[in-house]
Design an enzyme around this catalytic site. Structure first.
Site: not given
Ligand code: PAF
Length: 287
Positions: A36-37, A147, A149, A185-186
């Site tokens: 995502g990043h 993002g 999210k 997600s992290s």
């Protein structure tokens, strides 16, 4: 790629870039980078001359009992990923560098924070708005990438940019998902193995809601009930919220119309996951 740990040096570099009329794209993160990043970085790379990535796990946005201590961190891994994404500067300050003394000014996010994560994480968006105000002043980017999210965060940041007249273009980027639908997600690394198997139900429940809306369902409570039932029946997670609002206003709707967000937060044993779908009603489905 240069790693910078002090505000002074970061400002010096930014001044140097600005003197050359160079456009700056900024990707603020808390590290433990994932695809995502990398998508945000890629977009920033494409649209700007210089890309600055910040990595800072911001204590101000975590409440008591939340996962500040267990938030995943791995700077060497992040450094390699940033390098592969052709980031120019990684800003990696310490907590002492960012918050050397107790604050004399407090930033309070007022709008759109009485619902979703703003409601279940009191003070969270004050912490986000505070750190972003500092980071925006340090990096002075032309464009900033976030993002979707964290769709509520995007809405709050939009308010921050407008209220404080930051000359920054907000660039929201779609959610990136694993093959099974789980939003990247992290925090996903903190899922237990059986929870990782269950976690795609979050996205499946949102998809089911979307199909139901596509088939004509317009009652907000019925959508909430469809999503809640699936999560309760198919996971061991505890629902924090399942909510439906207009987007980006985040206002309650009795009957669904216009652009709406179906948003969920679910607590697993060591991690709380969020996900959402933004759906355009009447004019076809956006996502
Ligand atoms: O989305 C995040 O990772 C954080 O909330 C942000 C924007 C980097 C602020 O700490």
């Amino acid at each position: 790629m240069k790693v910078i740990t002090t505000i002074r040096e970061m400002q010096f570099e930014i001044n140097r870039q600005k003197n050359q009329s160079i456009s700056i794209g900024f990707v603020p993160t808390m590290g433990f980078l994932h695809e995502g990043h990398l998508t945000l970085i890629k977009k920033a790379r494409k649209e700007n001359d210089v890309v600055v990535l910040s990595i800072f796990v911001n204590p101000l946005q975590f409440g008591p009992g939340e996962d500040y201590d267990s938030y995943p961190r791995d700077f060497e891994r992040d450094r390699a990923l940033a390098e592969s994404g052709q980031v120019d500067f990684v800003f990696f300050p310490s907590v002492e560098e960012m918050y050397p003394s107790s604050p004399s000014i407090k930033i309070t996010a007022l709008n759109r924070t009485d619902v979703l994560c703003g409601k279940s994480r009191p003070g969270h968006f004050n912490g986000v708005a505070t750190v972003l105000t500092k980071l925006f002043n340090i990096v002075r980017p032309h464009r900033a990438y976030f993002g979707l999210k964290d769709a509520q965060q995007v809405a709050v940041v939009d308010g921050l940019i407008k209220d404080f007249n930051f000359p920054i273009e907000l660039r929201p980027v779609d959610i990136i998902r694993e093959q099974d639908g789980l939003a990247k997600s992290s925090r996903n690394v903190n899922l237990l193995p059986e929870e990782r198997i269950q976690a795609p139900v979050l996205f499946n429940s949102l998809q089911t809601a979307k199909m139901s809306i596509e088939s004509g369902e317009r009652n907000t409570q019925n959508i909430i009930s469809i999503v809640s039932k699936m999560i309760t029946m198919e996971t061991n997670g505890l629902i924090d919220y399942v909510e439906v609002y207009s987007y980006p206003q985040l206002k309650p709707l009795e009957r669904l119309s216009g652009t709406v967000i179906v948003a969920i937060a679910v607590k697993f044993s060591r991690v709380r996951l969020i996900d959402n779908l933004i759906i355009e009603i009447d004019e076809g489905i956006l996502e």
